[in-house]
Design a protein around this motif. Structure first.
Motif, PDB file in Angstrom:
ATOM      1  N   ALA A 403      -9.898 -12.990  15.512  1.00 22.92           N
ATOM      2  CA  ALA A 403      -8.690 -14.082  15.058  1.00 22.92           C
ATOM      3  C   ALA A 403      -8.585 -15.181  16.120  1.00 22.92           C
ATOM      4  N   LEU A 404      -8.781 -14.752  17.362  1.00 22.29           N
ATOM      5  CA  LEU A 404      -8.824 -15.672  18.489  1.00 22.29           C
ATOM      6  C   LEU A 404     -10.216 -16.605  18.313  1.00 22.29           C
ATOM      7  N   SER A 405     -11.120 -16.129  17.989  1.00 21.38           N
ATOM      8  CA  SER A 405     -12.408 -16.976  18.061  1.00 21.38           C
ATOM      9  C   SER A 405     -12.340 -17.993  16.508  1.00 21.38           C
ATOM     10  N   ALA A 406     -11.665 -17.527  15.513  1.00 14.02           N
ATOM     11  CA  ALA A 406     -11.433 -18.272  14.349  1.00 14.02           C
ATOM     12  C   ALA A 406     -10.615 -19.307  14.674  1.00 14.02           C
ATOM     13  N   VAL A 407      -9.177 -18.924  15.374  1.00 11.53           N
ATOM     14  CA  VAL A 407      -8.535 -20.028  15.629  1.00 11.53           C
ATOM     15  C   VAL A 407      -8.888 -21.023  16.551  1.00 11.53           C
ATOM     16  N   LEU A 408      -9.913 -20.786  17.425  1.00 10.11           N
ATOM     17  CA  LEU A 408     -10.402 -21.640  18.432  1.00 10.11           C
ATOM     18  C   LEU A 408     -11.519 -22.344  17.859  1.00 10.11           C
ATOM     19  N   ALA A 409     -11.890 -22.343  16.629  1.00  9.44           N
ATOM     20  CA  ALA A 409     -12.841 -22.907  15.678  1.00  9.44           C
ATOM     21  C   ALA A 409     -12.433 -24.098  15.100  1.00  9.44           C
ATOM     22  N   LYS A 410     -12.984 -25.216  15.044  1.00 12.20           N
ATOM     23  CA  LYS A 410     -12.400 -26.261  14.458  1.00 12.20           C
ATOM     24  C   LYS A 410     -13.006 -26.567  13.040  1.00 12.20           C
ATOM     25  N   ASP A 411     -12.354 -27.311  12.140  1.00 10.15           N
ATOM     26  CA  ASP A 411     -12.794 -27.452  10.757  1.00 10.15           C
ATOM     27  C   ASP A 411     -14.247 -28.203  10.712  1.00 10.15           C
ATOM     28  N   THR A 412     -14.616 -28.879  11.859  1.00 11.68           N
ATOM     29  CA  THR A 412     -15.930 -29.795  11.879  1.00 11.68           C
ATOM     30  C   THR A 412     -17.045 -28.543  12.171  1.00 11.68           C
ATOM     31  N   GLY A 413     -16.499 -27.353  12.468  1.00  7.84           N
ATOM     32  CA  GLY A 413     -17.806 -26.358  13.036  1.00  7.84           C
ATOM     33  C   GLY A 413     -17.879 -26.485  14.501  1.00  7.84           C
ATOM     34  N   GLU A 414     -17.213 -27.117  15.095  1.00  9.53           N
ATOM     35  CA  GLU A 414     -17.197 -27.044  16.640  1.00  9.53           C
ATOM     36  C   GLU A 414     -16.185 -26.190  17.210  1.00  9.53           C
ATOM     37  N   ALA A 415     -16.494 -25.432  18.230  1.00  9.31           N
ATOM     38  CA  ALA A 415     -15.471 -24.618  18.913  1.00  9.31           C
ATOM     39  C   ALA A 415     -15.743 -24.375  20.244  1.00  9.31           C
ATOM     40  N   ASP A 416     -14.615 -24.254  20.951  1.00 11.37           N
ATOM     41  CA  ASP A 416     -14.413 -24.215  22.408  1.00 11.37           C
ATOM     42  C   ASP A 416     -14.253 -22.950  22.749  1.00 11.37           C
ATOM     43  N   TYR A 417     -15.395 -22.099  23.190  1.00 10.07           N
ATOM     44  CA  TYR A 417     -14.977 -20.966  23.773  1.00 10.07           C
ATOM     45  C   TYR A 417     -15.373 -20.906  25.262  1.00 10.07           C
ATOM     46  N   SER A 418     -15.045 -21.822  25.715  1.00 18.33           N
ATOM     47  CA  SER A 418     -15.239 -22.194  27.380  1.00 18.33           C
ATOM     48  C   SER A 418     -14.698 -21.099  28.188  1.00 18.33           C
ATOM     49  N   ARG A 419     -14.991 -20.697  29.395  1.00 18.05           N
ATOM     50  CA  ARG A 419     -14.188 -19.971  30.147  1.00 18.05           C
ATOM     51  C   ARG A 419     -12.764 -20.462  30.536  1.00 18.05           C
ATOM     52  N   GLN A 420     -12.908 -21.769  30.617  1.00 15.56           N
ATOM     53  CA  GLN A 420     -11.265 -22.595  30.806  1.00 15.56           C
ATOM     54  C   GLN A 420     -10.390 -22.257  29.447  1.00 15.56           C
ATOM     55  N   THR A 421     -10.659 -22.235  28.373  1.00 17.65           N
ATOM     56  CA  THR A 421     -10.100 -22.117  27.348  1.00 17.65           C
ATOM     57  C   THR A 421      -9.720 -20.783  26.996  1.00 17.65           C
TER      58      THR A 421
END
Length: 472
Positions: A403-421
């Motif tokens: 769920a966390l990985s899906a929430v951080l993914a955007k509708d454009t297909g981009e995703a911010d899985y950086s350590r900061q996030t």
């Protein structure tokens, strides 16, 4: 509902793309032609056979290849190259957030792996959008299998990895993830598996020990004893126990550790309770009253008949960090050796959270720390409706991670899985309650304190709703 703390509302249902096999690949054309030549450069016809021992053909030699020049001398070479790439791209050139799921689908932990897979699919239905892809890989329940699975995932272009399950597997894949700069949310609760790119997502026993000791000290307990195993789990519990007791300004009275199947648990409990000395003190007092017939002596004699021992144990709180058969044996022997729950607060960890504990008189009224059941009740019912049986305890971790990985993914297909996030100090709210990831690689969780009753566990100290400022 899983909630990314910076958002107020999350959509609950999206269409998702689930790739069930990461090991199947499409055979692509091989670039074996020498630059500047054609397949018939050596003069073979369509029906001829190439003879590698034949003399070189007469005529001009093939000029040396200049790597600075394009291999294909065509004006639309870039367009054709992109068309070729799209032809063998299962996404059809559409950008999507790719997430790798490393699970033991075969081997000794395959049953748990399938339970985690089930929970992951539920999270996909609830949270994944059309530009989200989950690619499962089989770790085969071994560190070597996990390394191979991680290599496949990285080569497939995943942006984050969920898993693996086992501690040794998480440690094995860490160098690969660090080299590829890919983060992983591992299901293990072993703090030793935490690293620069591996976050330990499991509920650690150290957190449970700290929560329950802090709470008991707040309620007035000041002399603590510990009874736990002598394995790795027990050593981690002991370290956290002694540190937390010291932080509370309390006293460690006794620490008893046992080897499962080797040590005599009743004998250890007898010694911990100082039963023989206390029993002898009772016998001496009874002997001293023999022959006395006055009213006071008769009253004292009647009172002593109700006792097993005379005098108290030297602790007012006992942490029993055990589960299964060991916990059943301990629960049967605590009253037998006169450790009175009216005088000694019996404490535990989440290993107590099983139905048969309600039938143990010695544990009745005891306290233990665990994730709050309030947040995962809906998930349990959802899982049972989908698969016909209750979920494995680790299933909630899988649901939260996906769920966390899906929430951080955007509708454009981009995703911010950086350590900061991922290390946002505000944390996240999942099925196991609030949690946040620290730069150290450890997860911090908000735990509740539960009390054992005959038919249920009652929450007597709720899990927090938010975190205090993070201390890094």
């Amino acid at each position: 509902m899983f909630r990314f703390r910076r958002f107020l509302v999350l959509p609950l249902l999206f269409v998702f793309t689930l790739v069930l096999s990461a090991c199947q690949t499409t055979t692509a054309p091989k670039w074996w032609e020498v630059p500047g030549t054609s397949p018939n450069a050596q003069g073979q016809g369509s029906g001829s056979t190439f003879d590698p021992t034949a003399q070189p053909r007469a005529g001009a030699e093939i000029p040396p290849w200049d790597p600075s020049q394009p291999t294909v001398q065509q004006p639309d070479a870039e367009v054709k190259a992109q068309e070729w790439m799209n032809q063998y791209d299962p996404r059809g050139g559409i950008q999507a957030a790719r997430v790798g799921l490393l699970l033991p689908l075969t081997g000794r932990a395959a049953k748990v792996g399938q339970e985690i897979m089930n929970a992951a699919q539920l999270a996909l239905f609830d949270f994944a959008g059309p530009r989200y892809e989950l690619l499962p890989y089989d770790t085969k329940s071994t560190p070597e299998g996990a390394m191979q699975a991680a290599q496949y995932a990285i080569s497939d272009g995943v942006s984050i990895i969920i898993g693996p399950l086992l501690s040794e597997s998480a440690r094995a894949v860490s160098p690969l993830l660090q080299a590829a700069n890919v983060n992983a949310l591992a299901f293990t609760n072993d703090s030793r598996a935490a690293s620069e790119n591996v976050f330990v997502l499991g509920v650690r026993p150290e957190e449970e020990v700290k929560r329950i000791i802090d709470f008991a000290a707040l309620q007035g307990s000041s002399r603590f004893a510990l009874l736990t195993s002598a394995d790795e789990y027990g050593m981690r519990v002991r370290s956290a126990f002694e540190e937390t007791v010291r932080e509370n300004g309390a006293q460690t009275s006794k620490v008893v550790q046992y080897l499962s199947g080797v040590d005599d648990l009743p004998a250890l409990i007898r010694d911990m309770a100082d039963y023989d000395r206390r029993r002898q003190a009772l016998v001496r007092q009874q002997n001293a009253l023999k022959g006395k017939t006055d009213a006071l002596s008769n009253k004292a004699r009647a009172r002593l008949k109700l006792l097993q021992t005379l005098g108290d144990v030297d602790f007012d709180a006992l942490l029993v960090a055990a589960g299964g058969n060991a916990l059943q044996t301990i629960a049967a022997n605590l009253p037998y050796f006169d450790i009175d729950p009216k005088k000694v607060r019996i404490l535990g960890t989440s290993l107590w959270e099983t139905n048969w504990v309600h039938a143990e008189p010695a544990l009745m009224g005891g306290w233990f720390a665990a994730p709050s059941a309030k947040n995962r009740t809906d998930f349990v019912e959802q899982y049972k409706a989908a698969y016909g049986h209750p979920p494995h305890p680790l299933s909630t971790l899988a649901y939260d991670a996906i769920a966390l990985s899906a929430v951080l993914a955007k509708d454009t297909g981009e995703a911010d899985y950086s350590r900061q996030t991922l290390t946002d100090p505000a944390g996240f709210l999942g099925r196991n309650g609030i949690f946040r990831l620290h730069p150290s690689g450890l997860a911090e969780r908000g735990l509740a304190v539960l009390q054992v009753h005959q038919k249920a566990f009652r929450e007597i100290s709720p899990a927090p709703n938010s975190f205090a400022p993070a201390l890094n």
